[in-house]
Enzyme design. Structure first.
Site, PDB file in Angstrom:
ATOM      1  N   LYS A 172       0.843  -1.198   0.000  1.00  0.00           N
ATOM      2  CA  LYS A 172       0.000   0.000   0.000  1.00  0.00           C
ATOM      3  C   LYS A 172       0.879   1.249   0.000  1.00  0.00           C
ATOM      4  O   LYS A 172       1.486   1.600   1.008  1.00  0.00           O
ATOM      5  CB  LYS A 172      -0.913   0.039   1.234  1.00  0.00           C
ATOM      6  CG  LYS A 172      -1.989   1.102   1.078  1.00  0.00           C
ATOM      7  CD  LYS A 172      -2.394   1.777   2.370  1.00  0.00           C
ATOM      8  CE  LYS A 172      -1.619   3.004   2.697  1.00  0.00           C
ATOM      9  NZ  LYS A 172      -1.748   4.169   1.811  1.00  0.00           N
ATOM     10  N   GLY A 225       7.063   5.842   7.770  1.00  0.00           N
ATOM     11  CA  GLY A 225       6.155   6.987   7.787  1.00  0.00           C
ATOM     12  C   GLY A 225       6.351   7.769   9.072  1.00  0.00           C
ATOM     13  O   GLY A 225       7.420   7.719   9.688  1.00  0.00           O
ATOM     14  N   SER A 226       5.302   8.452   9.501  1.00  0.00           N
ATOM     15  CA  SER A 226       5.444   9.339  10.654  1.00  0.00           C
ATOM     16  C   SER A 226       5.371   8.555  11.970  1.00  0.00           C
ATOM     17  O   SER A 226       4.894   7.417  12.015  1.00  0.00           O
ATOM     18  CB  SER A 226       4.333  10.391  10.618  1.00  0.00           C
ATOM     19  OG  SER A 226       3.085   9.744  10.694  1.00  0.00           O
ATOM     20  N   GLY A 230       3.159   5.238  12.908  1.00  0.00           N
ATOM     21  CA  GLY A 230       4.005   4.091  13.254  1.00  0.00           C
ATOM     22  C   GLY A 230       3.601   3.481  14.591  1.00  0.00           C
ATOM     23  O   GLY A 230       3.567   2.257  14.738  1.00  0.00           O
ATOM     24  N   GLU A 247      10.163   2.403  10.393  1.00  0.00           N
ATOM     25  CA  GLU A 247      11.113   3.495  10.189  1.00  0.00           C
ATOM     26  C   GLU A 247      10.312   4.785  10.203  1.00  0.00           C
ATOM     27  O   GLU A 247       9.383   4.940   9.408  1.00  0.00           O
ATOM     28  CB  GLU A 247      11.855   3.353   8.853  1.00  0.00           C
ATOM     29  CG  GLU A 247      12.865   2.217   8.823  1.00  0.00           C
ATOM     30  CD  GLU A 247      13.971   2.332   9.848  1.00  0.00           C
ATOM     31  OE1 GLU A 247      14.194   3.432  10.384  1.00  0.00           O
ATOM     32  OE2 GLU A 247      14.596   1.299  10.135  1.00  0.00           O
ATOM     33  N   CYS A 281      13.795  11.852   5.704  1.00  0.00           N
ATOM     34  CA  CYS A 281      13.826  11.483   7.120  1.00  0.00           C
ATOM     35  C   CYS A 281      15.231  11.672   7.680  1.00  0.00           C
ATOM     36  O   CYS A 281      15.400  11.852   8.880  1.00  0.00           O
ATOM     37  CB  CYS A 281      13.369  10.051   7.297  1.00  0.00           C
ATOM     38  SG  CYS A 281      14.209   8.936   6.181  1.00  0.00           S
ATOM     39  N   GLN A 328       1.381  19.697   3.595  1.00  0.00           N
ATOM     40  CA  GLN A 328       2.757  19.773   4.099  1.00  0.00           C
ATOM     41  C   GLN A 328       3.239  21.229   4.102  1.00  0.00           C
ATOM     42  O   GLN A 328       3.927  21.661   5.024  1.00  0.00           O
ATOM     43  CB  GLN A 328       3.677  18.895   3.243  1.00  0.00           C
ATOM     44  CG  GLN A 328       5.112  18.845   3.728  1.00  0.00           C
ATOM     45  CD  GLN A 328       5.271  18.250   5.125  1.00  0.00           C
ATOM     46  OE1 GLN A 328       4.740  17.195   5.415  1.00  0.00           O
ATOM     47  NE2 GLN A 328       5.998  18.942   6.002  1.00  0.00           N
ATOM     48  N   GLU A 382       9.734  17.215  14.471  1.00  0.00           N
ATOM     49  CA  GLU A 382      10.043  17.082  13.047  1.00  0.00           C
ATOM     50  C   GLU A 382       9.128  17.998  12.231  1.00  0.00           C
ATOM     51  O   GLU A 382       7.910  17.958  12.383  1.00  0.00           O
ATOM     52  CB  GLU A 382       9.840  15.627  12.595  1.00  0.00           C
ATOM     53  CG  GLU A 382      10.251  15.422  11.147  1.00  0.00           C
ATOM     54  CD  GLU A 382       9.993  14.011  10.652  1.00  0.00           C
ATOM     55  OE1 GLU A 382       8.847  13.535  10.778  1.00  0.00           O
ATOM     56  OE2 GLU A 382      10.941  13.394  10.122  1.00  0.00           O
TER      57      GLU A 382
HETATM   58  P1  NAD Z   1       2.307   8.963   7.288  1.00  0.00           P
HETATM   59  O1  NAD Z   1       2.580   8.301   8.586  1.00  0.00           O
HETATM   60  O2  NAD Z   1       1.252   9.972   7.201  1.00  0.00           O
HETATM   61  O3  NAD Z   1       1.911   7.849   6.204  1.00  0.00           O
HETATM   62  C1  NAD Z   1       2.747   6.747   5.914  1.00  0.00           C
HETATM   63  C2  NAD Z   1       1.895   5.619   5.332  1.00  0.00           C
HETATM   64  O4  NAD Z   1       1.028   5.123   6.356  1.00  0.00           O
HETATM   65  C3  NAD Z   1       0.992   6.052   4.183  1.00  0.00           C
HETATM   66  O5  NAD Z   1       0.977   5.046   3.196  1.00  0.00           O
HETATM   67  C4  NAD Z   1      -0.353   6.175   4.858  1.00  0.00           C
HETATM   68  O6  NAD Z   1      -1.438   6.004   3.977  1.00  0.00           O
HETATM   69  C5  NAD Z   1      -0.289   5.036   5.853  1.00  0.00           C
HETATM   70  N1  NAD Z   1      -1.245   5.147   6.977  1.00  0.00           N
HETATM   71  C6  NAD Z   1      -1.769   6.269   7.521  1.00  0.00           C
HETATM   72  N2  NAD Z   1      -2.625   5.950   8.519  1.00  0.00           N
HETATM   73  C7  NAD Z   1      -2.630   4.604   8.611  1.00  0.00           C
HETATM   74  C8  NAD Z   1      -3.326   3.671   9.448  1.00  0.00           C
HETATM   75  N3  NAD Z   1      -4.180   4.070  10.398  1.00  0.00           N
HETATM   76  N4  NAD Z   1      -3.110   2.361   9.252  1.00  0.00           N
HETATM   77  C9  NAD Z   1      -2.235   1.939   8.316  1.00  0.00           C
HETATM   78  N5  NAD Z   1      -1.560   2.762   7.475  1.00  0.00           N
HETATM   79  C10 NAD Z   1      -1.752   4.082   7.630  1.00  0.00           C
HETATM   80  O7  NAD Z   1       3.718   9.524   6.764  1.00  0.00           O
HETATM   81  P2  NAD Z   1       3.997  10.427   5.455  1.00  0.00           P
HETATM   82  O8  NAD Z   1       3.486  11.793   5.706  1.00  0.00           O
HETATM   83  O9  NAD Z   1       3.561   9.694   4.222  1.00  0.00           O
HETATM   84  O10 NAD Z   1       5.596  10.440   5.420  1.00  0.00           O
HETATM   85  C11 NAD Z   1       6.376  11.367   6.095  1.00  0.00           C
HETATM   86  C12 NAD Z   1       6.980  10.727   7.334  1.00  0.00           C
HETATM   87  O11 NAD Z   1       7.728   9.574   6.969  1.00  0.00           O
HETATM   88  C13 NAD Z   1       7.966  11.626   8.070  1.00  0.00           C
HETATM   89  O12 NAD Z   1       7.742  11.551   9.453  1.00  0.00           O
HETATM   90  C14 NAD Z   1       9.325  11.008   7.739  1.00  0.00           C
HETATM   91  O13 NAD Z   1      10.336  11.262   8.681  1.00  0.00           O
HETATM   92  C15 NAD Z   1       8.984   9.579   7.642  1.00  0.00           C
HETATM   93  N6  NAD Z   1       9.986   8.840   6.864  1.00  0.00           N
HETATM   94  C16 NAD Z   1      10.850   8.022   7.550  1.00  0.00           C
HETATM   95  C17 NAD Z   1      11.824   7.309   6.867  1.00  0.00           C
HETATM   96  C18 NAD Z   1      12.762   6.407   7.613  1.00  0.00           C
HETATM   97  O14 NAD Z   1      13.296   5.498   7.001  1.00  0.00           O
HETATM   98  N7  NAD Z   1      12.968   6.606   8.902  1.00  0.00           N
HETATM   99  C19 NAD Z   1      11.929   7.435   5.479  1.00  0.00           C
HETATM  100  C20 NAD Z   1      11.047   8.292   4.821  1.00  0.00           C
HETATM  101  C21 NAD Z   1      10.067   8.974   5.526  1.00  0.00           C
END
Ligand code: NAD
Length: 480
Positions: A172, A225-226, A230, A247, A281, A328, A382
């Protein structure tokens, strides 16, 4: 314009809604329509991956090598077109997009090779007449959930090891960048995978993503993701005993010592703070500078920032593309306002409604805060935009303490010509990745990637360490 569909059980499948993918460099530019899957369709994808697992888990290393190598080759052959699509939907510059697409190809080729190198151990037992074998086996169906900021590389570094080690996949991608995800799914589909071994379900996290967390047939979830999302992912997976790898965010420090080479320090801070519009990130958003070099460093940063061209991501000469979307951008501007209210001094940071050619987009000039203090929110939370703050410290010990004073622990960098300080920093920085005289962003694809503290949870991604998550260990005893 044809609708790009979801891939479920080897069939391209219509969605229940449509997502219109638009270009953040020019919001009038529609890239395409993408199918949004329902909860029921996500369940169908899980069923297909579950049905495909027994056969794929017993496929030969040669079969897996051939498919993953072919995927890598096609990505290389279509690098220009895929990079253009990535820059157009996400907003990173074309050279950055070319780098990311090349990385995705390299990852598929690396894990094609890993499929041919399954490890194992044969040991004598402590008991007479008994032998012991230790092998790795695939986990089962893996749910993959990815963010928008690396639309092809992050999917690649999850999908390639999952398949290489014999798992089946339900993927996804983030809602706002379905284009690169769909292109990758199309390449995987045509590379000869059996139906159901790889499934694409585009859609909302709360609908499609939630299925991947809850369904008992999913053995493991790899999420990037965030932090907030997470933590929800971890709670759901741990609650039902599924394996989980997270991550998440960062607030990565970059320390500049008095003895640093000024050009190296400024180059690294500009790169990791502002390139990719600060949306990495591993970006360094906190620059901690010792007092002997502070004023020279700040002056050089401000001079360099004036030369950075903020423009259409795909235009030659652009240094910084637009922010990914309006949400954003609003978050970045909110933090810029917070920093000013907290008493920090702002340089740059103006939002631009259009680019140099008058096209409407989400443009933001890089923002530098000086005269900041550690407790300010801009130094603790962040932001995920081209916003960097500078903290002045007396010397190395204070710099190290401040660098580690954060709930995050992804990457940490230092600019110094002192071997003593570089060596000490490598050992004492509380981060998963440490960079000396290099930007904190920008990593190799064949070595582990990940962090500590609030940035990561579970085993590392990438390189041979990926096997920790995507396999389970079996110990077999045999009478000899
Ligand atoms: P986000 O957490 O909003 O979304 C990430 C993913 O999770 C998306 O596909 C989203 O649809 C899904 N999601 C959202 N709610 C969910 C739920 N309830 N159940 C299951 N899945 C769900 O993050 P974003 O805004 O897409 O990305 C930015 C974030 O990602 C920043 O915090 C950044 O630091 C982080 N990031 C981390 C790394 C790393 O490797 N540490 C790499 C890239 C980005």
């Amino acid at each position: 314009m044809t609708m790009k569909q979801n891939l479920i059980g080897g069939q391209w499948t219509e969605g229940v809604r449509t997502y219109q993918n638009t270009n953040p460099s020019d919001t009038r530019d529609v890239i395409g329509d993408y199918a949004v899957a329902s909860r029921e369709q996500a369940l169908e994808a899980v069923a297909a991956a579950h049905a495909a697992f027994p056969a794929w888990s017993l496929s030969t290393p040669q079969q897996r090598f051939d498919i993953l190598d072919a995927v890598g080759n096609e990505i290389i052959t279509r690098k220009a077109e895929l990079s253009d699509l990535l820059a157009r939907e996400e907003g990173k510059t074309l050279p950055e997009a070319i780098g990311e697409v090349g990385r995705a190809a390299a990852i598929f080729k690396f894990f094609a090779g890993e499929a041919l190198r399954p490890g194992g151990e044969v040991l004598p037992s402590v008991r007479p007449g008994v032998g012991v074998e230790i092998t790795r086996e695939p986990l089962g169906v893996i749910g993959l959930i990815t963010p928008w900021n690396f639309p092809i590389a992050i999917p690649a570094w999850k999908i390639a090891p999952a398949l290489a080690y014999g798992n089946t996949v339900v993927f996804k991608p983030a809602e706002v960048v379905p284009g690169s995800a769909w292109a990758l799914a199309d390449i995987l589909h045509r590379a000869g995978l059996p139906a159901g071994a790889f499934n694409l379900v585009m859609g909302r996290g709360s609908e499609v993503g939630a299925v991947l967390l809850e369904d008992e047939r999913i053995a493991g979830v790899s999420f990037t993701g965030s932090v907030g999302t997470g933590q929800r992912v971890a709670a759901a997976c741990v609650g039902r005993g599924a394996k989980v790898q997270l991550e998440m965010g960062g607030k990565n420090p970059f320390v500049v010592l008095d003895d640093a080479d000024l050009n190296v320090a400024v180059g690294a801070a500009i790169n990791s703070g502002f390139f990719s519009t600060g949306q990495r990130c591993t970006a360094s958003s906190r620059v901690i500078v010792t007092e002997g070099i502070h004023d020279r460093f700040v002056a050089a940063m401000i001079e360099k920032m004036k030369t950075l061209k903020v423009d259409d991501a795909r235009k030659a000469g652009t240094d910084i593309g637009p922010v990914v979307d309006d949400r954003q951008l609003a978050q970045d501007l909110e933090y810029i306002a917070i920093g000013q209210k907290e008493g920090a001094k702002l340089h740059g940071g103006e939002a631009l409604a259009t680019n140099a050619d008058g096209a409407p987009g989400f443009y933001l000039r890089p923002a530098l805060f000086t005269e900041t203090t550690p407790e300010m929110r801009i130094n603790r939370e962040e932001i995920f935009g081209p916003v960097v703050s500078i903290q002045r410290v007396k010397g190395y010990d204070e710099a190290l303490a401040l660098a580690n004073d954060t709930p995050f622990g992804l990457a940490s960098g230092i600019a110094t010509t002192s071997l003593k300080h570089a060596t000490h920093f490598k050992r004492h920085a509380q981060a998963g990745m440490v960079m000396v005289n290099l930007p904190t962003a920008g990593v190799d694809y064949h070595v582990p990637f990940g962090g500590r503290k609030g940035s990561s949870y579970g085993s590392r991604e990438q390189g041979r360490y990926a096997a920790e998550f995507y396999t389970t260990v079996k110990t077999a005893y045999i009478q000899t």
